[in-house]
Design a protein around this motif. Structure first.
Motif, PDB file in Angstrom:
ATOM      1  N   GLN A  33      -2.616 -18.931 -16.871  1.00  0.00           N
ATOM      2  CA  GLN A  33      -3.577 -19.126 -15.800  1.00  0.00           C
ATOM      3  C   GLN A  33      -2.833 -19.294 -14.487  1.00  0.00           C
ATOM      4  OE1 GLN A  33      -5.730 -22.642 -16.903  1.00  0.00           O
ATOM      5  NE2 GLN A  33      -4.127 -24.045 -16.208  1.00  0.00           N
ATOM      6  N   LEU A  34      -3.544 -19.098 -13.404  1.00  0.00           N
ATOM      7  CA  LEU A  34      -2.892 -19.089 -12.091  1.00  0.00           C
ATOM      8  C   LEU A  34      -2.215 -20.413 -11.765  1.00  0.00           C
ATOM      9  CD1 LEU A  34      -2.409 -17.641  -9.357  1.00  0.00           C
ATOM     10  CD2 LEU A  34      -4.597 -18.621  -8.601  1.00  0.00           C
ATOM     11  N   LEU A  35      -2.964 -21.503 -11.803  1.00  0.00           N
ATOM     12  CA  LEU A  35      -2.434 -22.786 -11.356  1.00  0.00           C
ATOM     13  C   LEU A  35      -2.012 -23.666 -12.523  1.00  0.00           C
ATOM     14  CD1 LEU A  35      -4.986 -23.684  -8.533  1.00  0.00           C
ATOM     15  CD2 LEU A  35      -2.629 -22.897  -8.243  1.00  0.00           C
ATOM     16  N   ASP A  83       7.035 -20.710 -11.004  1.00  0.00           N
ATOM     17  CA  ASP A  83       5.789 -20.225 -11.599  1.00  0.00           C
ATOM     18  C   ASP A  83       5.705 -18.715 -11.696  1.00  0.00           C
ATOM     19  OD1 ASP A  83       4.074 -22.743 -11.957  1.00  0.00           O
ATOM     20  OD2 ASP A  83       4.796 -22.937  -9.899  1.00  0.00           O
ATOM     21  N   GLY A  84       6.378 -17.984 -10.799  1.00  0.00           N
ATOM     22  CA  GLY A  84       6.208 -16.549 -10.895  1.00  0.00           C
ATOM     23  C   GLY A  84       6.878 -15.754  -9.808  1.00  0.00           C
ATOM     24  N   LEU A  85       6.372 -14.524  -9.629  1.00  0.00           N
ATOM     25  CA  LEU A  85       7.038 -13.486  -8.847  1.00  0.00           C
ATOM     26  C   LEU A  85       6.042 -12.775  -7.944  1.00  0.00           C
ATOM     27  CD1 LEU A  85       9.665 -11.557  -8.568  1.00  0.00           C
ATOM     28  CD2 LEU A  85       8.469 -10.113 -10.223  1.00  0.00           C
ATOM     29  N   LYS A 104       4.688 -15.888 -16.755  1.00  0.00           N
ATOM     30  CA  LYS A 104       4.764 -16.068 -15.312  1.00  0.00           C
ATOM     31  C   LYS A 104       3.516 -15.551 -14.608  1.00  0.00           C
ATOM     32  CE  LYS A 104       9.020 -17.679 -15.319  1.00  0.00           C
ATOM     33  NZ  LYS A 104       9.261 -19.111 -15.018  1.00  0.00           N
ATOM     34  N   VAL A 105       3.208 -16.173 -13.477  1.00  0.00           N
ATOM     35  CA  VAL A 105       2.235 -15.627 -12.536  1.00  0.00           C
ATOM     36  C   VAL A 105       2.904 -14.458 -11.815  1.00  0.00           C
ATOM     37  CG1 VAL A 105       1.030 -16.104 -10.355  1.00  0.00           C
ATOM     38  CG2 VAL A 105       1.034 -17.814 -12.190  1.00  0.00           C
ATOM     39  N   VAL A 106       2.155 -13.373 -11.608  1.00  0.00           N
ATOM     40  CA  VAL A 106       2.716 -12.229 -10.889  1.00  0.00           C
ATOM     41  C   VAL A 106       1.734 -11.766  -9.815  1.00  0.00           C
ATOM     42  CG1 VAL A 106       3.699  -9.915 -11.026  1.00  0.00           C
ATOM     43  CG2 VAL A 106       3.969 -11.483 -12.961  1.00  0.00           C
ATOM     44  N   ALA A 257       7.221 -31.240   4.678  1.00  0.00           N
ATOM     45  CA  ALA A 257       6.156 -31.764   5.526  1.00  0.00           C
ATOM     46  C   ALA A 257       4.902 -30.901   5.431  1.00  0.00           C
ATOM     47  CB  ALA A 257       6.641 -31.843   6.974  1.00  0.00           C
ATOM     48  N   ALA A 258       5.085 -29.593   5.428  1.00  0.00           N
ATOM     49  CA  ALA A 258       3.929 -28.686   5.366  1.00  0.00           C
ATOM     50  C   ALA A 258       3.256 -28.720   4.001  1.00  0.00           C
ATOM     51  CB  ALA A 258       4.370 -27.263   5.701  1.00  0.00           C
ATOM     52  N   LEU A 259       4.035 -28.902   2.944  1.00  0.00           N
ATOM     53  CA  LEU A 259       3.471 -28.940   1.595  1.00  0.00           C
ATOM     54  C   LEU A 259       2.556 -30.144   1.380  1.00  0.00           C
ATOM     55  CD1 LEU A 259       6.622 -27.831  -0.422  1.00  0.00           C
ATOM     56  CD2 LEU A 259       4.389 -26.704  -0.539  1.00  0.00           C
ATOM     57  N   ALA A 260       2.669 -31.147   2.217  1.00  0.00           N
ATOM     58  CA  ALA A 260       1.824 -32.337   2.076  1.00  0.00           C
ATOM     59  C   ALA A 260       0.419 -32.122   2.626  1.00  0.00           C
ATOM     60  CB  ALA A 260       2.479 -33.522   2.791  1.00  0.00           C
ATOM     61  N   LEU A 261       0.199 -31.007   3.327  1.00  0.00           N
ATOM     62  CA  LEU A 261      -1.109 -30.744   3.926  1.00  0.00           C
ATOM     63  C   LEU A 261      -2.094 -30.284   2.854  1.00  0.00           C
ATOM     64  CD1 LEU A 261       0.146 -28.978   7.161  1.00  0.00           C
ATOM     65  CD2 LEU A 261      -0.690 -31.331   6.933  1.00  0.00           C
ATOM     66  N   PRO A 262      -3.358 -30.667   2.943  1.00  0.00           N
ATOM     67  CA  PRO A 262      -4.317 -30.478   1.842  1.00  0.00           C
ATOM     68  C   PRO A 262      -4.501 -29.047   1.352  1.00  0.00           C
ATOM     69  CG  PRO A 262      -5.202 -32.003   3.465  1.00  0.00           C
ATOM     70  CD  PRO A 262      -3.942 -31.449   4.053  1.00  0.00           C
ATOM     71  N   ALA A 263      -4.579 -28.066   2.246  1.00  0.00           N
ATOM     72  CA  ALA A 263      -4.864 -26.697   1.813  1.00  0.00           C
ATOM     73  C   ALA A 263      -3.638 -25.972   1.276  1.00  0.00           C
ATOM     74  CB  ALA A 263      -5.467 -25.892   2.968  1.00  0.00           C
ATOM     75  N   VAL A 264      -2.455 -26.550   1.478  1.00  0.00           N
ATOM     76  CA  VAL A 264      -1.219 -25.867   1.074  1.00  0.00           C
ATOM     77  C   VAL A 264      -1.007 -26.017  -0.426  1.00  0.00           C
ATOM     78  CG1 VAL A 264       1.278 -25.771   1.353  1.00  0.00           C
ATOM     79  CG2 VAL A 264      -0.195 -26.148   3.351  1.00  0.00           C
ATOM     80  N   ARG A 265      -0.827 -24.874  -1.084  1.00  0.00           N
ATOM     81  CA  ARG A 265      -0.739 -24.828  -2.544  1.00  0.00           C
ATOM     82  C   ARG A 265       0.633 -24.440  -3.067  1.00  0.00           C
ATOM     83  NH1 ARG A 265      -4.431 -27.385  -5.719  1.00  0.00           N
ATOM     84  NH2 ARG A 265      -6.276 -27.711  -4.405  1.00  0.00           N
ATOM     85  N   GLY A 266       1.624 -24.309  -2.192  1.00  0.00           N
ATOM     86  CA  GLY A 266       2.949 -24.009  -2.708  1.00  0.00           C
ATOM     87  C   GLY A 266       3.754 -23.116  -1.788  1.00  0.00           C
TER      88      GLY A 266
END
Length: 293
Positions: A33-35, A83-85, A104-106, A257-266
């Motif tokens: 699965q994706l996440l 997680d992937g490529l 892996k996610v691709v 710092a940016a990864l801590a923002l709510p919409a950021v997923r990786g």
């Protein structure tokens, strides 16, 4: 027993004598699965070569050796937490043959037609994966670079192609990963405007593409005032690494710092991790993974 290539040196022989093995491995590949449980993704990118962009950190031919690039990609994908490529078909299928894409996610890379440095760079056509190819390969989604030059009439063709791809991917239930930039020519070269206001403007244009946004994600640069930038969207967002510049600790600090923002997923990172200053791919990847997961 799965019929993977025994080594990178064997890839050419497999492609010449048993090209159908790629289709068989795509069909039998272990997918996921994706996440993951924490809802974050660490993706390794390898689609720059298809645009003729082979340089890293001021050296123009860093990624010219395909065997070396594959060795570094295999090492990166094998690290825990990766997680992937994201890649074009040539690289993705080499890694598939090597068994590096199991579990892996691709993400398929779509428009590579705007070759780096070309007169037609903004006319960025879908010369790599298309939506049917992404579906047939069993991948999780596809990425499109969306450069917007208000002085170049070719921009509208790129926007239309990206909008069509976004629509088709959404209808297929696959992630449409849009990477927008406000761009212009400076001294004959296409340059992306990385000011917060320009990134915000590009976000609003990109997130309006297509007949649905249910599966649309963004891929954005890490710039100044990221908190204000990310208030421009509700779409899930992955941060791009870009060409390495400055001290690695500064780069990692900006990512954290940016990864801590709510919409950021990786993160989606290629050159920075595959060709780090100290040449230690495993350590660079592990550091990035520790920030994401």
């Amino acid at each position: 027993m799965t019929d993977f290539a025994s080594s990178i040196a064997e890839l050419s022989a497999v492609r010449a004598q048993s090209p159908d093995r790629i289709r068989k491995l795509l069909d039998s590949r272990t997918r996921r699965q994706l996440l993951p449980a924490d809802g974050k993704l660490m993706i390794v990118a390898a689609d720059h070569p298809a645009r003729g962009a082979l340089g890293v950190g001021g050296r123009s031919d860093t990624m010219a050796d395909r065997q070396e690039l594959l060795e570094r990609l295999v090492a990166a994908l094998a690290r825990p937490g990766v997680d992937g490529l994201l890649a074009t078909a040539d690289i993705a299928e080499d890694l598939l043959l090597l068994g590096a894409l199991e579990g892996k996610v691709v993400f398929a890379s779509m428009n590579r037609g705007g070759l780096a440095g070309s007169a037609f760079e903004i006319d960025d056509r879908m010369t790599a994966y298309d939506v049917p190819g992404t579906i047939e390969s069993g991948f999780n989604g596809a990425k499109m670079l969306t450069r917007i030059d208000l002085d170049d009439p070719a921009t509208v063709s790129t926007l239309r192609a990206c909008a069509q791809a976004v629509t088709e991917l959404n209808r297929a239930g696959l992630v449409a990963l849009v990477e927008p930039f406000m761009s212009s020519r400076v001294g004959g070269r296409v340059v992306n405007d990385l000011s917060p206001d320009a990134v915000i403007k590009s976000i609003h244009i990109a997130q309006g593409l297509g007949a649905s946004s249910a599966y649309t994600w963004l891929k954005l640069p890490v710039v100044e005032d990221m908190e204000r930038v990310m208030r421009a969207t509700t779409l899930p967002t992955l941060l791009l690494g870009g060409d390495p510049s400055g001290h690695p600790d500064e780069t990692y600090g900006r990512w954290q710092a940016a990864l801590a923002l709510p919409a950021v997923r990786g993160l989606v990172v290629g050159r920075t991790l595959l060709f780090p200053d100290d040449d230690d791919v495993a350590s660079a990847v592990d550091t990035a993974v520790s920030l994401v997961h």
